[in-house]
Scaffold this active site. Structure first.
Site, mmCIF file in Angstrom:
data_model
loop_
_atom_site.group_PDB
_atom_site.id
_atom_site.type_symbol
_atom_site.label_atom_id
_atom_site.label_comp_id
_atom_site.label_asym_id
_atom_site.label_seq_id
_atom_site.Cartn_x
_atom_site.Cartn_y
_atom_site.Cartn_z
ATOM 1 N N ASP A 1 0.853 -1.190 0.000
ATOM 2 C CA ASP A 1 0.000 0.000 0.000
ATOM 3 C C ASP A 1 0.889 1.241 0.000
ATOM 4 O OD1 ASP A 1 -3.212 0.535 0.946
ATOM 5 O OD2 ASP A 1 -1.799 2.219 1.100
ATOM 6 N N ILE A 2 0.485 2.248 -0.763
ATOM 7 C CA ILE A 2 1.288 3.465 -0.901
ATOM 8 C C ILE A 2 1.302 4.289 0.398
ATOM 9 C CG2 ILE A 2 -0.488 5.067 -1.745
ATOM 10 C CD1 ILE A 2 1.514 5.838 -3.979
ATOM 11 N N HIS B 1 -6.999 -5.746 2.011
ATOM 12 C CA HIS B 1 -5.835 -5.227 2.730
ATOM 13 C C HIS B 1 -5.336 -6.339 3.664
ATOM 14 C CE1 HIS B 1 -6.872 -0.779 2.160
ATOM 15 N NE2 HIS B 1 -8.023 -1.357 1.865
ATOM 16 N N GLN C 1 -14.708 3.034 0.777
ATOM 17 C CA GLN C 1 -13.932 2.457 -0.331
ATOM 18 C C GLN C 1 -13.518 3.586 -1.263
ATOM 19 O OE1 GLN C 1 -16.011 -0.426 -2.788
ATOM 20 N NE2 GLN C 1 -14.186 -0.861 -4.011
ATOM 21 N N HIS D 1 -10.265 -5.248 -3.583
ATOM 22 C CA HIS D 1 -8.953 -5.497 -2.981
ATOM 23 C C HIS D 1 -9.122 -5.890 -1.527
ATOM 24 C CE1 HIS D 1 -9.895 -1.190 -2.684
ATOM 25 N NE2 HIS D 1 -9.272 -1.201 -1.510
ATOM 26 N N ASN E 1 -13.122 -3.086 1.963
ATOM 27 C CA ASN E 1 -14.139 -2.047 2.074
ATOM 28 C C ASN E 1 -15.041 -2.093 0.849
ATOM 29 O OD1 ASN E 1 -13.146 -0.860 4.523
ATOM 30 N ND2 ASN E 1 -11.453 0.008 3.329
HETATM 31 P P1 5GP Z 1 -9.802 1.474 0.126
HETATM 32 O O1 5GP Z 1 -10.045 2.722 0.924
HETATM 33 O O2 5GP Z 1 -10.421 1.594 -1.252
HETATM 34 O O3 5GP Z 1 -10.191 0.217 0.840
HETATM 35 O O4 5GP Z 1 -8.242 1.354 -0.028
HETATM 36 C C1 5GP Z 1 -7.493 1.866 -1.085
HETATM 37 C C2 5GP Z 1 -6.038 1.774 -0.705
HETATM 38 O O5 5GP Z 1 -5.265 1.966 -1.869
HETATM 39 C C3 5GP Z 1 -5.586 2.819 0.316
HETATM 40 O O6 5GP Z 1 -5.050 2.182 1.472
HETATM 41 C C4 5GP Z 1 -4.524 3.628 -0.447
HETATM 42 O O7 5GP Z 1 -3.428 4.016 0.376
HETATM 43 C C5 5GP Z 1 -4.105 2.677 -1.541
HETATM 44 N N1 5GP Z 1 -3.651 3.319 -2.782
HETATM 45 C C6 5GP Z 1 -4.271 4.326 -3.438
HETATM 46 N N2 5GP Z 1 -3.596 4.647 -4.561
HETATM 47 C C7 5GP Z 1 -2.532 3.798 -4.611
HETATM 48 C C8 5GP Z 1 -1.460 3.636 -5.541
HETATM 49 O O8 5GP Z 1 -1.352 4.332 -6.553
HETATM 50 N N3 5GP Z 1 -0.540 2.666 -5.264
HETATM 51 C C9 5GP Z 1 -0.643 1.881 -4.145
HETATM 52 N N4 5GP Z 1 0.328 0.964 -3.981
HETATM 53 N N5 5GP Z 1 -1.637 2.011 -3.249
HETATM 54 C C10 5GP Z 1 -2.578 2.957 -3.477
#
Ligand code: 5GP
Length: 120
Positions: free
Chosen positions: A33-34, A106, A98, A104, A91
């Protein structure tokens, strides 16, 4: 929600955007994760076009569902997490915040993660 083929994880899958890859197989790609929320924070995504868990669970063929979750376990094992423990989060939708609409999971670990949900 309709799947957007240009979402950020679709672009990572296509190799258009770089990632720190942890694992790849027939069913899944896993990468760091970034913005890590724990010492280990890896995202595992299926290779098909599914916008969320709900979409994946209702639309993906059984072999893909089984293969994907086997990949999640394989990644956790590769990261050395099973002995001390780890948390899986996915999420779906607005109430869960989300932000990327490609399904995805985590994987979080590397420290004690505390309670299940942050209270406002
Ligand atoms: P969500 O909130 O949709 O469950 O999680 C999305 C996740 O993607 C977040 O934890 C965010 O830090 C990660 N993320 C968003 N953009 C990028 C990216 O360009 N590269 C990577 N490696 N992670 C990302």
């Amino acid at each position: 929600m309709a799947y957007d083929p240009d979402n950020i994880f679709a672009r990572i899958l296509k190799g258009e955007i770089p990632c720190k890859k942890v694992h790849e197989d027939e069913y899944a790609l896993a990468f760091e994760d970034i913005a890590p929320a724990a010492p280990v924070h890896v995202l595992v995504i299926p290779k098909g076009n599914y916008s969320s868990f709900n979409d994946f669970a209702t639309q993906a063929p059984a072999d893909q569902v089984k293969g994907f979750f086997a990949s999640v376990q394989a990644v956790a094992a590769k990261l050395g997490l099973p002995e001390k423990g780890y948390r899986l989060i996915t999420n779906h939708g607005a109430d869960a915040s989300q932000t990327v609409h490609h399904f995805h999971v985590h994987i979080l670990g590397g420290r004690s993660l505390g309670g299940l949900v942050a209270h406002e």
